[in-house]
Scaffold this motif. Structure first.
Motif, PDB file in Angstrom:
ATOM      1  N   SER A  40       0.714  -1.320  -0.018  1.00 52.84           N
ATOM      2  CA  SER A  40       0.042   0.019  -0.018  1.00 52.84           C
ATOM      3  C   SER A  40       0.948   1.264  -0.111  1.00 52.84           C
ATOM      4  O   SER A  40       0.308   2.262  -0.796  1.00 52.84           O
ATOM      5  N   TYR A  41       1.980   1.284   0.776  1.00 48.24           N
ATOM      6  CA  TYR A  41       2.779   2.421   0.542  1.00 48.24           C
ATOM      7  C   TYR A  41       4.281   1.821   0.452  1.00 48.24           C
ATOM      8  O   TYR A  41       5.045   1.453   1.656  1.00 48.24           O
ATOM      9  N   GLY A  42       4.734   2.331  -0.860  1.00 50.21           N
ATOM     10  CA  GLY A  42       5.983   1.861  -0.912  1.00 50.21           C
ATOM     11  C   GLY A  42       7.118   2.219  -0.199  1.00 50.21           C
ATOM     12  O   GLY A  42       7.213   3.322   0.230  1.00 50.21           O
ATOM     13  N   GLY A  43       8.012   1.294   0.530  1.00 47.27           N
ATOM     14  CA  GLY A  43       9.074   1.707   1.097  1.00 47.27           C
ATOM     15  C   GLY A  43       8.568   1.765   2.610  1.00 47.27           C
ATOM     16  O   GLY A  43       9.657   2.008   3.529  1.00 47.27           O
ATOM     17  N   SER A  44       7.513   1.358   3.201  1.00 44.80           N
ATOM     18  CA  SER A  44       7.054   1.209   4.634  1.00 44.80           C
ATOM     19  C   SER A  44       7.487  -0.083   4.895  1.00 44.80           C
ATOM     20  O   SER A  44       7.364  -0.581   6.077  1.00 44.80           O
ATOM     21  N   GLY A  45       7.556  -1.253   3.958  1.00 45.67           N
ATOM     22  CA  GLY A  45       7.606  -2.591   4.398  1.00 45.67           C
ATOM     23  C   GLY A  45       8.806  -2.863   5.589  1.00 45.67           C
ATOM     24  O   GLY A  45       8.590  -3.274   6.588  1.00 45.67           O
TER      25      GLY A  45
END
Length: 461
Positions: free
Chosen positions: A78-83
């Motif tokens: 859902s929010y690239g870079g948050s994983g």
């Protein structure tokens, strides 16, 4: 079925021990994923490493680890870079839960911390400017050549068009602009010995089987009389129909290409998508449509079609608004469903995106950097979030966040833990969306685990 009851104290002991071990795991090295049917894949993904990580602790393996990994994957989608940030924060918070529990913490403390994070993001966050982009690019990509490739692609697209990357077997890396709507489907090999590039193409879409030549007679007559090419999309075509089309194509009397698209998971709705691009009605045999009568009433024509080894690409300026509306519907549908089916919707949306910048990564860049593709893909996902949600200068965030009033010592300790975890990522710029959702998910997970009194595990012995 035997069930084991695990009490809170044991859950928290496991969380502390496993959280420390998980946090200390080396995230700096590449790992190689092997598959029986696919080529090997090299990755530096922390989430993938977390999936591969094993522990003898049953509570961690069956409860804690799946929870952390699932939250991290959902966030990254859902929010690239948050994983990776979610993963890091969750692990570090796990290691301290037992201590917070022993101090009779306020159950609303995580909500208070989340509120402070929101306030700090609002205070220091801003729209993404050019200097933020360059700072972010230098932070995420260390390879100077890949930096230049991305700068060129982004300067060309202006973030207006999607950018995709793909590994190719040619030596040189190059960038091209793809216009039109592409689908990875192919006709019978005998119909296509070389790329097929035609204009003003007649299109018929049939959700069913074509058994008799007479059923498509009116389309073939139209194409022959007007000397225009045609394409027939259907689920199945009898050998007699295929042979008729093949023989006439060989003679030069007809140039009609058949596409047989069986009902399989990846192709369930592809006829619907193609029909919207072409502006064609779907002729449904199962719903009682008479094929010959439906074709007699008329069929669609598109501006141009190219068929090559990458699939089929259709251009049709007359249906752009319909396609835009359909893509919006698919995005809303995707967001309402579980993450397991997101990949299916992403593939459909990608096919229905009219203009794309494609980075073809050649051997000159992949041979010296095994994870070049992954780096670019990760950067582009994160960049999309940076542009849509804004950027946060992390040094400003740390100062603002830690300057806020804390109601008690535990709240301050947890806040410091969050700052330490974020600093350990080495990131100086993070998108507002990635920062907020990573901290929110991590705090929510910590709160859930801390409030778990008992855990029921099936005894597998």
């Amino acid at each position: 079925m035997n069930v084991k009851i695990v009490k809170k104290d044991k859950i928290l002991r496991s969380a502390r021990k496993s959280g420390l071990t998980f946090s200390d795991m080396s995230f700096d090295e590449n790992i190689v994923l092997l598959s029986n049917n696919e080529p090997y894949y090299v990755t530096q993904s922390n989430i993938q490493k977390a999936i591969s990580f094993t522990s003898k602790d049953e509570i961690f393996e069956r409860f804690l680890k799946p929870s952390i990994v699932l939250e991290s994957i959902e966030n990254e989608i859902s929010y690239g870079g948050s994983g990776d940030i979610t993963l890091k924060l969750s692990c570090n918070l796990l290691s301290s839960l037992k201590k917070y529990s022993a101090q009779n913490y306020d159950r609303d403390i995580f909500k208070k911390i989340e509120s402070n994070i929101i306030s700090s993001i609002r205070s220091v966050g801003r729209s993404t400017y050019r200097k933020d982009f360059y700072k972010f690019l230098n932070q995420e990509i260390s390879n100077q050549r890949i930096r230049e490739i991305l700068k060129y692609a982004i300067s060309y697209s202006g973030i207006r068009f999607p950018i995709v990357c793909e590994k190719i077997l040619k030596k040189e890396t190059y960038i091209d602009v793809q216009d039109g709507y592409g689908f990875k489907i192919f006709p019978n090999e005998s119909f296509l010995q070389k790329p097929w590039d035609k204009k003003d193409v007649a299109i018929v879409v049939v959700d069913g089987a074509i058994i008799e030549v007479s059923e498509i007679h009116h389309m073939l007559e139209f194409c022959n009389s007007n000397k225009i090419p045609g394409i027939i999309f259907c689920r199945e075509m009898s050998p007699d129909v295929l042979n008729t089309l093949y023989v006439n194509k060989g003679r030069g009397t007809l140039d009609v290409i058949p596409f047989e698209i069986p009902i399989v998971e990846d192709n369930l709705n592809i006829l619907k998508d193609i029909s919207i691009v072409a502006g064609a009605d779907i002729i449904s045999i199962e719903k009682g449509d008479v094929l010959s009568a439906s074709i007699r009433r008329g069929f669609a024509q598109v501006d141009s079609v190219v068929i090559d080894k990458s699939g089929i690409n259709i251009k049709n300026k007359n249906t752009s608004k319909d396609i835009e509306s359909h893509v919006s519907f698919l995005k809303n549908k995707k967001n309402s469903l579980d993450v397991e089916v997101h990949k299916y919707y992403d593939s459909r949306i990608k096919s229905l995106t009219g203009k794309k910048i494609k980075i073809n990564i050649g051997l000159e860049d992949t041979e010296g950097d095994a994870i070049a593709i992954e780096k670019i893909d990760s950067f582009l996902r994160s960049l999309s979030c940076l542009v849509s949600t804004g950027s946060v200068d992390m040094d400003l965030f740390y100062r603002d966040f830690m300057s806020r009033d804390f109601s008690n010592l535990i709240e301050k300790e947890i806040s410091k833990k969050i700052v330490e975890s974020l600093k350990s990522t080495g990131k100086k710029v993070i998108s507002s969306g990635a920062l907020f959702n990573a901290t929110k998910k991590s705090l929510s997970l910590a709160s859930s685990i801390l409030s778990t009194e008992i855990l029921l595990l099936e005894d597998r012995k």
